[in-house]
Each structure stands twice: as structure tokens, then as C-alpha cells.
Enzyme design. Structure first.
Site, PDB file in Angstrom:
ATOM      1  N   HIS A  58       0.829  -1.213   0.000  1.00  0.00           N
ATOM      2  CA  HIS A  58       0.000   0.000   0.000  1.00  0.00           C
ATOM      3  C   HIS A  58       0.861   1.261   0.000  1.00  0.00           C
ATOM      4  O   HIS A  58       1.252   1.781   1.045  1.00  0.00           O
ATOM      5  CB  HIS A  58      -0.906  -0.023   1.231  1.00  0.00           C
ATOM      6  CG  HIS A  58      -2.043   0.934   1.177  1.00  0.00           C
ATOM      7  ND1 HIS A  58      -3.297   0.608   1.634  1.00  0.00           N
ATOM      8  CD2 HIS A  58      -2.128   2.196   0.724  1.00  0.00           C
ATOM      9  CE1 HIS A  58      -4.104   1.643   1.470  1.00  0.00           C
ATOM     10  NE2 HIS A  58      -3.404   2.626   0.922  1.00  0.00           N
ATOM     11  N   ASP A 305       0.789   2.620   3.707  1.00  0.00           N
ATOM     12  CA  ASP A 305      -0.117   3.701   3.279  1.00  0.00           C
ATOM     13  C   ASP A 305       0.661   5.018   3.163  1.00  0.00           C
ATOM     14  O   ASP A 305       0.169   6.096   3.520  1.00  0.00           O
ATOM     15  CB  ASP A 305      -1.318   3.860   4.214  1.00  0.00           C
ATOM     16  CG  ASP A 305      -2.463   4.634   3.547  1.00  0.00           C
ATOM     17  OD1 ASP A 305      -2.304   5.063   2.388  1.00  0.00           O
ATOM     18  OD2 ASP A 305      -3.505   4.820   4.195  1.00  0.00           O
TER      19      ASP A 305
HETATM   20  O1  DOR Z   1      -4.827   8.945   4.584  1.00  0.00           O
HETATM   21  C1  DOR Z   1      -5.018   8.493   3.477  1.00  0.00           C
HETATM   22  N1  DOR Z   1      -4.453   9.038   2.399  1.00  0.00           N
HETATM   23  N2  DOR Z   1      -5.823   7.438   3.334  1.00  0.00           N
HETATM   24  C2  DOR Z   1      -6.207   6.993   2.116  1.00  0.00           C
HETATM   25  O2  DOR Z   1      -6.954   6.043   2.065  1.00  0.00           O
HETATM   26  C3  DOR Z   1      -5.753   7.687   0.896  1.00  0.00           C
HETATM   27  C4  DOR Z   1      -4.489   8.383   1.141  1.00  0.00           C
HETATM   28  C5  DOR Z   1      -4.090   9.347   0.053  1.00  0.00           C
HETATM   29  O3  DOR Z   1      -4.221   9.021  -1.114  1.00  0.00           O
HETATM   30  O4  DOR Z   1      -3.600  10.411   0.389  1.00  0.00           O
END
Ligand code: DOR
Length: 430
Positions: A58, A305
């Protein structure tokens, strides 16, 4: 390609030091008697732990369209410096990665940079709009060989579309990764629904918005016989849904981010948007549940993430700031701090959650492999004893939105090796 020799390395931090000879991208010799051949590039790994290279399911690399925050080149550098040998790049770019053209572009650009294997994640629905399925088969059969599909950043909320996507995934032998957030329950939400959000006057984001979607999707995945992966679990209740689904034989896997292992909504009191993330930081009971579930294997993997945002999107008032945090270069340290130091994981466990299981979930044949003769040399050397201070401005990403600014964290990446080639060494990417 010249040989590479790692002297005095301890695979998984276990046993007596050994020599590791890498030839033609493969581990050719491994043992106490292995020696460096003439002309080999050598690294003295005394005191270091040797692990399989990390695999991040991710990552947001922002290219195409968001190059003010990150590019495939800068994100690849961050990945190599963080010990990663493969990353999965989320499709919420501009244009969205919902066609073979875009996923092949991302894949090719990753190859050109050559610091980490960049696997594009394809969108589940056209334009991430949630209304019409994208052509998953075309993307899976493209040169990018897409193995994972997600509308990450948004939930595939329509149950009929999710059902169809899972049926296609089953037929194509790919994975659907769900951003589990019921948008009806989080409309206008700004922070975890609880005492802190109430005190700060921020609209609450209930944990049930995650839990209910995971429960629904597990039922749909069971029926379709499909592989479901749940992105960034954040709530203790979701762990119990996952536990029950796994016990019932559902093909479901799940990830937790480093920040949901360490940080809580207690950090929100200064309204600093660096702490704004989706899903939101929750309570200490939730972080404790995340750690326990990761140790137990109910949560399979740590995924970063990694979400770079340039300062014009992040250094604003709370409501306007985009959610997301940098993660690639701090992931290992946060895992060591939250899981290894308290005795919840040993180094084999770190290899399991950061390398082996992520590779298994997406079926990567050459990543997450055991450290053994004949295996591909995708490796990382870690100094378990070095402590470092995080400085966003010094990280390889274009954006600097790290929530760990100024924190002293344990463990550094000394070298990352991709198919026998050193991609990062002592804090410098190749
Ligand atoms: O905090 C986040 N940022 N969660 C997500 O699901 C998308 C991501 C982003 O693309 O910045």
C-alpha cells in the site's frame, strides 16, 4: 554483474554469523565458510540483521498527476532507503490507474528507475467513481500484470459492484483490496468518533464505518470464493470480524499501518494536520488491539499507506488538509519500536509481516522468500542498535509530512539489495 558478498551477516538475527555470496541476482553460497571471491563488492554486516527485502502492499507514488508531492523516482528512493524491494502503487492518481495504458505506464516508469519493483494496483471502478467496474481482466493481462485492485481512498460501497468485482477477481486469480469505510457513516467526519473529537469540535468518524463494511465484504468474498484484502485496519472491533471470518475459511487478509500501531487521537489536540489520516488515528485500546492481532496473525501484514502531500495540501487548517502520512522510510523503525522492543515479534516475525506474507497475498514468486541458497537476492541489512531522529526534510520524498518529526526511533536500514544489486546503502539510494 559483479558478485556481492555480505560478511558476518546474521539471517533473521539468529545463530552465528555467516557469509552470503550473491551471484547473478541469486544467493549462491551461505554459511560460516563462505568467502568473498576476488573482485566481489563486499559489505561487512557484523552486528547487522539480514532479512528478506520488504514488500509494501500500500504505497501512494502520486505519479501521474501529483508530482508536486511525489514521483515514481522519489518514491522509489524512499522505498529503497526504507528496505523495500517491491511496492504496490495505489491507483488514485490523475489520470486514475483504471486502464491498461496507465498501469503499464506506472510499471514501465518503475522499471526505468530500477530501485524497487513497482507493481501498479488497478482501480476497481472507472475513475474511482464506484459506479462502473473497470476492465480488470485487461489490466491483469497487460504487461503490468496487475495482481491487486482497489479504489483506495474511497470504499467500493455498492454491494452489487463489490460482489461482481470479487467474482471477477476469483476468475482472474487476483485480489480485491478494500478501503473499508461506509461513506454514509463518515459524511463530514474529521476525527475518530470519541472523547477527543467531541472536545475538539470535530465531526466524529465511527469505528463501525469500518467494521460493517469488512463484515459485508467477508460474506461477499466467501460466496465468490475470492481473495479479499482489507486495507489499513484501525479498529479493535474489526479485528474480531476478521478473526471470525478467517475461522470460517473466508479468503481474507488484512493490513495495519505503522501509524495505527503507534499513534492515537491524543495527538489531535493541537489541530496539526500532519496527524490527519484516513482512517483516523484512534484510541490506545485500538493500537493495543492492532499490535496483538498482528503478533497473532489475525492481521497479516504491515503496509505503509505512504501518502505524500505537498505543503500546499497539508499545511492548512484541519478541515481543508488532505489525509495521509509518509511511511516508507519509517515503517521498519515503527515496527521495531511497537512490536520487537515489547517482545511481540522477533526478527522472523518482522520478516513475516513486512515481506513473506505481503508477497504471498499477491502471489509474488520472487519476493518474501526464505534466505537460502538458490533464492533470489532480495534482501535488507538492518542495524538493530542504531537510533535515529526523524527529519521530514531529510527523507527522500518530495513531501515532508511525517508524523514522526523529531522522534528518536530504533533500527536503521544499512543496505537494500534488489536481485543482487545494492539499491540503498548507508542512507543513500543508488
Ligand atoms: O490517509 C489516506 N491518504 N488514506 C487513504 O486512504 C488515501 C491516502 C491518500 O491518497 O492520500
Amino acid at each position: 554483474m559483479t558478485d556481492l558478498f555480505l560478511g558476518n551477516a546474521r539471517p533473521y538475527g539468529e545463530g552465528d554469523p555467516v557469509g552470503v555470496l550473491v551471484r547473478d541476482g541469486v544467493i549462491a553460497e551461505l554459511g560460516p565458510d563462505a568467502t568473498a571471491p576476488d573482485g566481489a563488492e563486499t559489505i561487512d554486516a557484523a552486528g547487522l540483521v539480514l532479512l528478506p527485502g520488504f514488500v509494501d502492499l500500500h504505497t501512494h507514488l502520486r505519479e501521474p498527476g501529483g508530482e508536486e508531492s511525489e514521483t515514481i523516482a522519489t518514491g522509489s528512493r524512499a522505498a529503497a532507503l526504507g528496505g523495500f524491494t517491491a511496492v504496490f502503487a495505489m491507483p488514485n492518481t490523475d489520470p486514475v490507474a483504471d486502464t491498461d495504458v496507465v498501469v503499464e505506464h506506472v510499471h514501465r516508469r518503475g522499471e526505468e528507475v530500477g530501485l524497487v519493483d513497482v507493481h501498479p494496483v488497478g482501480a476497481v471502478t472507472v475513475g474511482l467513481e464506484g459506479t462502473k467496474m473497470a476492465e480488470l481482466g485487461t489490466m491483469a493481462r497487460s504487461r503490468a500484470q496487475v495482481r491487486m485492485f482497489s479504489d483506495d481512498g474511497r470504499c467500493v460501497h455498492d454491494p452489487l459492484i463489490m460482489r461482481r468485482a470479487l467474482e471477477y477477481a476469483s476468475a482472474l486469480d487476483v485480489v480485491i483490496a478494500q478501503h473499508a469505510e461506509d461513506p454514509r457513516l463518515t459524511a463530514g467526519a474529521q476525527a475518530h468518533e470519541g472523547v477527543v473529537a467531541s472536545r475538539l469540535g470535530l465531526a466524529g468518524w465511527p469505528a463501525t464505518a469500518e467494521e460493517t463494511v469488512v463484515a459485508r465484504d467477508c460474506a461477499l468474498a466467501r460466496e465468490a470464493g475470492a481473495a479479499l484484502h482489507v486495507c489499513h485496519i484501525s479498529s479493535a472491533h474489526t479485528v474480531e470480524v476478521l478473526r471470525a471470518a478467517k475461522a470460517a475459511g473466508v479468503r481474507v487478509s488484512a493490513e495495519v499501518t505503522p501509524h495505527h500501531l503507534l499513534l492515537t487521537d491524543g495527538r489531535l489536540t493541537g489541530y496539526d494536520p500532519v496527524n490527519k489520516v484516513n482512517p483516523p488515528l484512534r484510541t490506545a485500546a485500538d493500537t493495543a488491539a492492532m499490535r496483538a492481532a498482528l503478533a497473532e496473525g489475525v492481521i497479516d501484514v504491515v503496509a505503509t499507506d505512504h501518502a505524500p502531500h505537498a505543503s500546499q495540501y497539508k499545511d492548512t487548517e484541519w478541515q481543508a488538509a488532505r489525509p495521509g502520512m509518509l511511511g516508507l522510510q519509517t515503517a521498519l523503525s515503527v515496527v521495531v519500536h511497537t512490536m520487537v522492543e515489547p517482545g511481540l515479534l522477533d526478527w522472523r516475525g518482522v520478516a513475516r509481516v513486512l515481506s513473506q506474507r505481503p508477497a504471498e497475498i499477491v502471489g509474488l514468486p520472487d519476493q518474501g522468500r526464505p534466505i537460502a541458497v538458490g533464492e533470489p537476492a532480495n534482501l535488507v541489512l538492518v542495524d538493530p542498535d542504531e537510533v535515529w531522529t526523524v527529519r521530514g526534510a531529510r527523507l527522500a520524498s518530495i513531501a515532508a509530512n511525517t508524523p514522526y518529526e523529531g522522534m528518536r526511533l530504533p533500527a536503521t536500514v544499512v543496505a537494500t539489495i534488489l536481485r543482487g544489486r545494492v539499491t540503498a546503502r548507508n542512507g543513500v539510494a543508488a
